[in-house]
Design a protein around this motif. Structure first.
Motif, PDB file in Angstrom:
ATOM      1  N   LYS A 134       0.820  -1.201   0.000  1.00  0.00           N
ATOM      2  CA  LYS A 134       0.000   0.000   0.000  1.00  0.00           C
ATOM      3  C   LYS A 134       0.859   1.258   0.000  1.00  0.00           C
ATOM      4  CE  LYS A 134      -3.728   2.135   2.566  1.00  0.00           C
ATOM      5  NZ  LYS A 134      -4.501   2.108   3.782  1.00  0.00           N
ATOM      6  N   ALA A 135       2.012   1.201   0.688  1.00  0.00           N
ATOM      7  CA  ALA A 135       2.852   2.383   0.850  1.00  0.00           C
ATOM      8  C   ALA A 135       3.663   2.707  -0.396  1.00  0.00           C
ATOM      9  CB  ALA A 135       3.790   2.191   2.032  1.00  0.00           C
ATOM     10  N   GLY A 136       3.921   1.775  -1.227  1.00  0.00           N
ATOM     11  CA  GLY A 136       4.737   2.065  -2.410  1.00  0.00           C
ATOM     12  C   GLY A 136       4.838   0.837  -3.281  1.00  0.00           C
ATOM     13  N   GLY A 137       5.869   0.754  -4.083  1.00  0.00           N
ATOM     14  CA  GLY A 137       6.083  -0.411  -4.926  1.00  0.00           C
ATOM     15  C   GLY A 137       5.370  -0.277  -6.251  1.00  0.00           C
ATOM     16  N   ALA A 138       5.123  -1.402  -6.898  1.00  0.00           N
ATOM     17  CA  ALA A 138       4.589  -1.396  -8.253  1.00  0.00           C
ATOM     18  C   ALA A 138       3.140  -0.930  -8.314  1.00  0.00           C
ATOM     19  CB  ALA A 138       4.706  -2.789  -8.855  1.00  0.00           C
ATOM     20  N   ALA A 139       2.347  -1.204  -7.275  1.00  0.00           N
ATOM     21  CA  ALA A 139       0.918  -0.900  -7.343  1.00  0.00           C
ATOM     22  C   ALA A 139       0.561   0.449  -6.734  1.00  0.00           C
ATOM     23  CB  ALA A 139       0.122  -1.989  -6.643  1.00  0.00           C
ATOM     24  N   GLY A 140       1.438   1.059  -5.981  1.00  0.00           N
ATOM     25  CA  GLY A 140       1.079   2.319  -5.348  1.00  0.00           C
ATOM     26  C   GLY A 140       2.308   3.159  -5.095  1.00  0.00           C
ATOM     27  N   GLY A 141       2.096   4.347  -4.582  1.00  0.00           N
ATOM     28  CA  GLY A 141       3.210   5.211  -4.206  1.00  0.00           C
ATOM     29  C   GLY A 141       4.063   5.635  -5.383  1.00  0.00           C
ATOM     30  N   VAL A 142       5.377   5.449  -5.290  1.00  0.00           N
ATOM     31  CA  VAL A 142       6.323   5.908  -6.297  1.00  0.00           C
ATOM     32  C   VAL A 142       6.125   5.176  -7.614  1.00  0.00           C
ATOM     33  CG1 VAL A 142       8.777   6.168  -6.827  1.00  0.00           C
ATOM     34  CG2 VAL A 142       7.977   6.506  -4.501  1.00  0.00           C
ATOM     35  N   GLY A 143       5.692   3.917  -7.578  1.00  0.00           N
ATOM     36  CA  GLY A 143       5.511   3.133  -8.794  1.00  0.00           C
ATOM     37  C   GLY A 143       4.500   3.766  -9.735  1.00  0.00           C
ATOM     38  N   GLN A 144       3.517   4.506  -9.202  1.00  0.00           N
ATOM     39  CA  GLN A 144       2.527   5.149 -10.060  1.00  0.00           C
ATOM     40  C   GLN A 144       3.085   6.433 -10.675  1.00  0.00           C
ATOM     41  OE1 GLN A 144      -0.800   5.656  -7.419  1.00  0.00           O
ATOM     42  NE2 GLN A 144      -1.655   3.657  -7.942  1.00  0.00           N
ATOM     43  N   ASP A 145       4.064   7.068 -10.004  1.00  0.00           N
ATOM     44  CA  ASP A 145       4.643   8.314 -10.515  1.00  0.00           C
ATOM     45  C   ASP A 145       5.901   8.003 -11.305  1.00  0.00           C
ATOM     46  OD1 ASP A 145       2.649   9.578  -9.095  1.00  0.00           O
ATOM     47  OD2 ASP A 145       3.889   9.818  -7.317  1.00  0.00           O
ATOM     48  N   TRP A 146       5.754   7.311 -12.399  1.00  0.00           N
ATOM     49  CA  TRP A 146       6.917   6.934 -13.174  1.00  0.00           C
ATOM     50  C   TRP A 146       7.385   8.057 -14.088  1.00  0.00           C
ATOM     51  CZ3 TRP A 146       6.301   6.871 -18.471  1.00  0.00           C
ATOM     52  CH2 TRP A 146       4.988   6.849 -18.932  1.00  0.00           C
ATOM     53  N   LEU A 147       6.536   9.055 -14.282  1.00  0.00           N
ATOM     54  CA  LEU A 147       6.920  10.204 -15.091  1.00  0.00           C
ATOM     55  C   LEU A 147       6.789  11.451 -14.228  1.00  0.00           C
ATOM     56  CD1 LEU A 147       7.617  11.384 -17.867  1.00  0.00           C
ATOM     57  CD2 LEU A 147       5.188  11.527 -18.342  1.00  0.00           C
ATOM     58  N   VAL A 148       7.918  12.166 -14.040  1.00  0.00           N
ATOM     59  CA  VAL A 148       7.936  13.348 -13.185  1.00  0.00           C
ATOM     60  C   VAL A 148       8.441  14.523 -14.015  1.00  0.00           C
ATOM     61  CG1 VAL A 148       8.886  14.367 -11.089  1.00  0.00           C
ATOM     62  CG2 VAL A 148       8.433  11.910 -11.184  1.00  0.00           C
ATOM     63  N   GLU A 149       7.676  15.618 -13.974  1.00  0.00           N
ATOM     64  CA  GLU A 149       8.111  16.818 -14.702  1.00  0.00           C
ATOM     65  C   GLU A 149       9.284  17.456 -13.970  1.00  0.00           C
ATOM     66  OE1 GLU A 149       5.163  19.676 -15.848  1.00  0.00           O
ATOM     67  OE2 GLU A 149       3.643  18.110 -16.038  1.00  0.00           O
ATOM     68  N   VAL A 150      10.214  17.981 -14.756  1.00  0.00           N
ATOM     69  CA  VAL A 150      11.398  18.620 -14.193  1.00  0.00           C
ATOM     70  C   VAL A 150      11.246  20.132 -14.335  1.00  0.00           C
ATOM     71  CG1 VAL A 150      13.893  18.834 -14.383  1.00  0.00           C
ATOM     72  CG2 VAL A 150      12.798  16.630 -14.780  1.00  0.00           C
ATOM     73  N   ASP A 151      11.481  20.817 -13.217  1.00  0.00           N
ATOM     74  CA  ASP A 151      11.420  22.275 -13.223  1.00  0.00           C
ATOM     75  C   ASP A 151      12.677  22.800 -13.922  1.00  0.00           C
ATOM     76  OD1 ASP A 151      10.699  24.861 -12.764  1.00  0.00           O
ATOM     77  OD2 ASP A 151      11.308  24.865 -10.654  1.00  0.00           O
ATOM     78  N   GLU A 152      12.483  23.610 -14.994  1.00  0.00           N
ATOM     79  CA  GLU A 152      13.628  24.092 -15.783  1.00  0.00           C
ATOM     80  C   GLU A 152      14.553  24.972 -14.955  1.00  0.00           C
ATOM     81  OE1 GLU A 152      12.587  25.739 -19.585  1.00  0.00           O
ATOM     82  OE2 GLU A 152      11.154  24.134 -19.966  1.00  0.00           O
ATOM     83  N   LYS A 153      13.992  25.805 -14.082  1.00  0.00           N
ATOM     84  CA  LYS A 153      14.830  26.681 -13.257  1.00  0.00           C
ATOM     85  C   LYS A 153      15.703  25.850 -12.319  1.00  0.00           C
ATOM     86  CE  LYS A 153      11.592  30.524 -13.165  1.00  0.00           C
ATOM     87  NZ  LYS A 153      10.726  31.325 -12.305  1.00  0.00           N
ATOM     88  N   ALA A 154      15.112  24.844 -11.681  1.00  0.00           N
ATOM     89  CA  ALA A 154      15.868  24.012 -10.746  1.00  0.00           C
ATOM     90  C   ALA A 154      16.933  23.214 -11.486  1.00  0.00           C
ATOM     91  CB  ALA A 154      14.938  23.074 -10.003  1.00  0.00           C
ATOM     92  N   GLU A 155      16.632  22.835 -12.731  1.00  0.00           N
ATOM     93  CA  GLU A 155      17.602  22.078 -13.510  1.00  0.00           C
ATOM     94  C   GLU A 155      18.811  22.938 -13.848  1.00  0.00           C
ATOM     95  OE1 GLU A 155      17.793  19.315 -17.523  1.00  0.00           O
ATOM     96  OE2 GLU A 155      15.975  20.418 -17.069  1.00  0.00           O
ATOM     97  N   LYS A 156      18.557  24.223 -14.198  1.00  0.00           N
ATOM     98  CA  LYS A 156      19.656  25.121 -14.528  1.00  0.00           C
ATOM     99  C   LYS A 156      20.502  25.413 -13.284  1.00  0.00           C
ATOM    100  CE  LYS A 156      17.353  27.348 -18.380  1.00  0.00           C
ATOM    101  NZ  LYS A 156      16.696  28.545 -18.850  1.00  0.00           N
ATOM    102  N   GLU A 157      19.860  25.576 -12.127  1.00  0.00           N
ATOM    103  CA  GLU A 157      20.580  25.888 -10.891  1.00  0.00           C
ATOM    104  C   GLU A 157      21.335  24.676 -10.342  1.00  0.00           C
ATOM    105  OE1 GLU A 157      17.729  27.389  -8.139  1.00  0.00           O
ATOM    106  OE2 GLU A 157      17.248  29.127  -9.379  1.00  0.00           O
ATOM    107  N   GLY A 158      20.687  23.544 -10.289  1.00  0.00           N
ATOM    108  CA  GLY A 158      21.276  22.361  -9.656  1.00  0.00           C
ATOM    109  C   GLY A 158      22.020  21.471 -10.606  1.00  0.00           C
TER     110      GLY A 158
END
Length: 175
Positions: A134-158
Motif C-alpha cells: 500500500k505504501a509504495g512499490g509497483a501498485a502504489g506510491g512511487v511506482g505510479q509516478d513513473w513520469l515526473v516533470e522537471v522544473d527548468e529553473k531548478a535544472e539550470k541551478e542544480g
C-alpha cells in the motif's frame, strides 16, 4: 424393502450413540469356486440388512423431535462402547516463570496488527509494505509516478536532473 433378513442365531448388538451395529453371526462360507463378485454381493447384502436393522432400531428406540424450523431430529443416547485412543491424553504443560508472572501482573499477549491493510482507492486488501504494498512499490506510491516533470529553473541551478527526486522522497516520508 422386499428383502427379509435371514434367521439369525445371535441378535445384533447396537450402540446408538456411535451409530454402531455389531453382527456376531459368522458369514456363510461360499464354495471356493465362487467369484469375487459373488463374495462382494454377499457382503453388500449383509451390510444392507445391518443398516436396515440400525435404522429400525433408531426409529423405534430414540425420541424424534421437531425443530422450530420444521426439521426432524433424532436424539441419540450416550455412547456405550468406549473407543480406544492411540496415545494417552497429553498432560497439561507446567507454566513457565514468565507465564506465572504475566498472569499475576495481568499482562496479556500483544495482538498482531496483521500484514494487510484495506486500500480505499483500489477497494482491495494490500500488503502494508513490500512487494505491491500500500505504501509504495509497483501498485502504489512511487511506482505510479513513473513520469515526473522537471522544473527548468531548478535544472539550470542544480545541474543535470534538478533535485534528483528529493522532493518526491520528502513527500513520501511526510505521509
Amino acid at each position: 424393502m422386499e428383502d427379509v433378513p435371514p434367521p439369525q442365531s445371535q441378535p445384533y448388538t447396537f450402540d446408538l450413540g456411535h451409530l454402531l451395529v455389531s453382527d456376531p453371526n459368522p458369514l456363510p462360507t461360499p464354495p471356493t469356486t465362487t467369484s469375487t463378485a459373488d463374495k462382494e454381493a454377499l457382503l453388500a447384502a449383509r451390510a444392507q440388512t445391518c443398516a436396515q436393522a440400525l435404522i429400525k432400531q433408531l426409529l423405534t428406540a430414540c425420541p424424534i423431535q421437531r425443530s422450530p424450523e420444521g426439521d426432524l431430529h433424532i436424539k441419540l443416547p450416550d455412547p456405550t462402547t468406549a473407543l480406544p485412543r492411540e496415545k494417552p491424553v497429553p498432560k497439561e504443560k507446567e507454566k513457565t516463570k514468565w507465564d506465572k508472572f504475566a498472569e499475576k501482573k495481568g499482562i496479556k499477549a500483544k495482538r498482531k496488527d496483521g500484514k494487510l491493510a484495506f486500500d480505499e482507492a483500489s477497494g482491495e486488501w494490500k500488503a502494508k509494505y513490500g512487494y505491491k504494498g500500500k505504501a509504495g512499490g509497483a501498485a502504489g506510491g512511487v511506482g505510479q509516478d513513473w513520469l515526473v516533470e522537471v522544473d527548468e529553473k531548478a535544472e539550470k541551478e542544480g545541474g543535470e536532473g534538478g533535485d534528483g527526486g528529493k522532493k518526491a522522497k520528502k513527500q513520501k516520508k511526510g505521509r
